[in-house]
Design a protein around this motif. Structure first.
Motif, PDB file in Angstrom:
ATOM      1  N   ALA A 109       0.836  -1.196   0.000  1.00 21.77           N
ATOM      2  CA  ALA A 109       0.000   0.000   0.000  1.00 21.77           C
ATOM      3  C   ALA A 109       0.872   1.247   0.000  1.00 21.77           C
ATOM      4  N   LYS A 110       0.365   2.298  -0.624  1.00 24.83           N
ATOM      5  CA  LYS A 110       1.128   3.551  -0.688  1.00 24.83           C
ATOM      6  C   LYS A 110       1.311   4.159   0.698  1.00 24.83           C
ATOM      7  N   GLY A 111       0.279   4.015   1.549  1.00 23.96           N
ATOM      8  CA  GLY A 111       0.404   4.490   2.919  1.00 23.96           C
ATOM      9  C   GLY A 111       0.515   5.981   3.070  1.00 23.96           C
ATOM     10  N   GLU A 112      -0.084   6.728   2.137  1.00 25.17           N
ATOM     11  CA  GLU A 112       0.030   8.187   2.187  1.00 25.17           C
ATOM     12  C   GLU A 112      -0.991   8.813   3.136  1.00 25.17           C
ATOM     13  N   ARG A 113      -2.022   8.068   3.508  1.00 24.35           N
ATOM     14  CA  ARG A 113      -3.065   8.583   4.388  1.00 24.35           C
ATOM     15  C   ARG A 113      -3.231   7.652   5.581  1.00 24.35           C
ATOM     16  N   THR A 114      -3.201   8.225   6.781  1.00 25.94           N
ATOM     17  CA  THR A 114      -3.436   7.474   8.014  1.00 25.94           C
ATOM     18  C   THR A 114      -2.605   6.194   8.046  1.00 25.94           C
ATOM     19  N   PRO A 115      -1.317   6.310   8.414  1.00 26.73           N
ATOM     20  CA  PRO A 115      -0.432   5.138   8.427  1.00 26.73           C
ATOM     21  C   PRO A 115      -0.969   3.956   9.223  1.00 26.73           C
ATOM     22  N   ASP A 116      -1.729   4.211  10.298  1.00 30.55           N
ATOM     23  CA  ASP A 116      -2.247   3.105  11.102  1.00 30.55           C
ATOM     24  C   ASP A 116      -3.169   2.196  10.287  1.00 30.55           C
ATOM     25  N   LEU A 117      -3.809   2.748   9.256  1.00 32.27           N
ATOM     26  CA  LEU A 117      -4.711   1.965   8.424  1.00 32.27           C
ATOM     27  C   LEU A 117      -4.036   1.437   7.166  1.00 32.27           C
ATOM     28  N   THR A 118      -2.893   2.011   6.792  1.00 32.91           N
ATOM     29  CA  THR A 118      -2.286   1.651   5.515  1.00 32.91           C
ATOM     30  C   THR A 118      -0.867   1.105   5.622  1.00 32.91           C
ATOM     31  N   ARG A 119      -0.175   1.357   6.725  1.00 36.66           N
ATOM     32  CA  ARG A 119       1.219   0.925   6.837  1.00 36.66           C
ATOM     33  C   ARG A 119       1.334  -0.599   6.796  1.00 36.66           C
ATOM     34  N   ASP A 120       2.264  -1.083   5.974  1.00 38.85           N
ATOM     35  CA  ASP A 120       2.556  -2.518   5.861  1.00 38.85           C
ATOM     36  C   ASP A 120       1.342  -3.342   5.437  1.00 38.85           C
ATOM     37  N   ARG A 121       0.421  -2.720   4.735  1.00 41.02           N
ATOM     38  CA  ARG A 121      -0.753  -3.448   4.239  1.00 41.02           C
ATOM     39  C   ARG A 121      -0.522  -3.875   2.798  1.00 41.02           C
ATOM     40  N   LYS A 122      -1.110  -5.000   2.432  1.00 40.72           N
ATOM     41  CA  LYS A 122      -1.109  -5.410   1.040  1.00 40.72           C
ATOM     42  C   LYS A 122      -2.218  -4.676   0.294  1.00 40.72           C
ATOM     43  N   ALA A 123      -1.971  -4.402  -0.972  1.00 39.76           N
ATOM     44  CA  ALA A 123      -2.973  -3.778  -1.828  1.00 39.76           C
ATOM     45  C   ALA A 123      -3.065  -4.577  -3.120  1.00 39.76           C
ATOM     46  N   TRP A 124      -4.294  -4.929  -3.504  1.00 40.61           N
ATOM     47  CA  TRP A 124      -4.499  -5.682  -4.737  1.00 40.61           C
ATOM     48  C   TRP A 124      -5.183  -4.813  -5.776  1.00 40.61           C
ATOM     49  N   PRO A 125      -4.679  -4.808  -7.009  1.00 39.16           N
ATOM     50  CA  PRO A 125      -5.418  -4.143  -8.087  1.00 39.16           C
ATOM     51  C   PRO A 125      -6.558  -5.056  -8.535  1.00 39.16           C
ATOM     52  N   VAL A 126      -7.773  -4.533  -8.486  1.00 34.92           N
ATOM     53  CA  VAL A 126      -8.950  -5.332  -8.833  1.00 34.92           C
ATOM     54  C   VAL A 126      -9.694  -4.619  -9.959  1.00 34.92           C
ATOM     55  N   ARG A 127      -9.975  -5.357 -11.009  1.00 33.19           N
ATOM     56  CA  ARG A 127     -10.765  -4.838 -12.123  1.00 33.19           C
ATOM     57  C   ARG A 127     -12.101  -5.544 -12.121  1.00 33.19           C
TER      58      ARG A 127
END
Length: 274
Positions: free
Chosen positions: A202-220
């Protein structure tokens, strides 16, 4: 006015969105436990338009809230969008959309109110239930008029669909098709065909507690209304979906134009404590 219906439906089906034919399972409960209650605000704008498009510009914001209500999930969405057309006309649209969905996938309530240029354009309200044996269900509309609509076996509600997509993403599955009912309009359920890409950080640019070290999947995802026999989807969506249910970004492709949604603010909501 088709743009109104499309925009109201989009986030509910994708961000609100592993129960298979048996809604209660250890696998789906485990997936649901990772969902992070949150409130997100997205800046929406026109990403691109084809030469034949009647839409010249789109501007606005969307608030999306996903909260834990013990035995269910509640979602609230508010859209404020301004459409500018090639002929010079403008349309200001406001949509308020609230739902409650049982975590076992059997019950659902929805309430939608849309205004165009300050006047009420549409109200949709009702509830839906699925049978415990997975044989199907029924959606009961109170507005715009009293109406009962059957739901096919295996239908998911929006939050359950999002959990299901995340469940498949973690297990490495690429393709996932399922019928989803969200109540965003009176047209009924939609078949959603999803393709999940490889996980990234995850980019983690907003609210690190919710985004830091998280996986992000591109979904179409491609959306096919059950009432339509068209070979092409009504619209498509690309979304960067984090493992906790947060959408980092979205692109909504209506064919002749595409709307971009960029995350502006993100905050965690308190857990239910149940």
């Amino acid at each position: 006015m088709s743009t109104l219906r499309h925009t109201a439906r989009v986030t509910a089906a994708a961000v609100a969105a592993a129960l298979l034919l048996s809604p209660v399972s250890a696998r789906s409960a485990e997936a649901a436990a990772e969902i992070a209650p949150h409130r997100a605000i997205y800046k929406m704008s026109l990403l691109k338009a084809r030469g034949s498009s009647k839409v010249a510009d789109v501007r606005g914001r969307m608030m999306f809230e996903w909260a834990d209500a013990c035995d269910g999930w509640t979602t609230e969405q508010r859209f404020q969008l301004r459409f500018v057309y090639a002929e010079g006309d403008e349309m200001n649209m406001t949509t308020n959309y609230t739902t409650w969905e049982a975590k076992n996938g059997l019950r659902y309530r929805f309430n939608v109110r849309k205004t165009v240029n300050g006047e009420v354009d549409e109200e949709v309200r009702g509830d839906a239930t699925m049978e415990k044996d997975g044989t199907g269900g029924i959606a009961h509309f109170v507005r715009p008029e009293e109406n009962d609509m059957p739901l096919p076996a295996g239908t998911l509600f929006p939050s359950a669909h999002t959990v299901a997509v995340l469940d498949r993403a973690r297990s490495g599955e690429v393709f996932f098709n399922r019928v989803v009912f969200d109540g965003a309009d009176a047209e009924g359920a939609t078949e959603i065909s999803a393709v999940v890409g490889p996980a990234a950080k995850a980019k983690g640019e907003r609210t690190p507690d919710l985004t830091r070290d998280r996986k992000a999947w591109p979904v179409r995802m491609a959306f096919f209304p059950l009432k339509s026999d068209a070979a092409q989807p009504e619209y498509e969506m690309s979304i960067s979906l984090l493992q906790n249910g947060v959408a980092e970004s979205m692109q909504i492709d209506y064919g002749d134009f595409t709307v971009n949604a960029v995350l502006e603010t993100l905050e965690a909501l308190p857990k239910s404590g149940c």
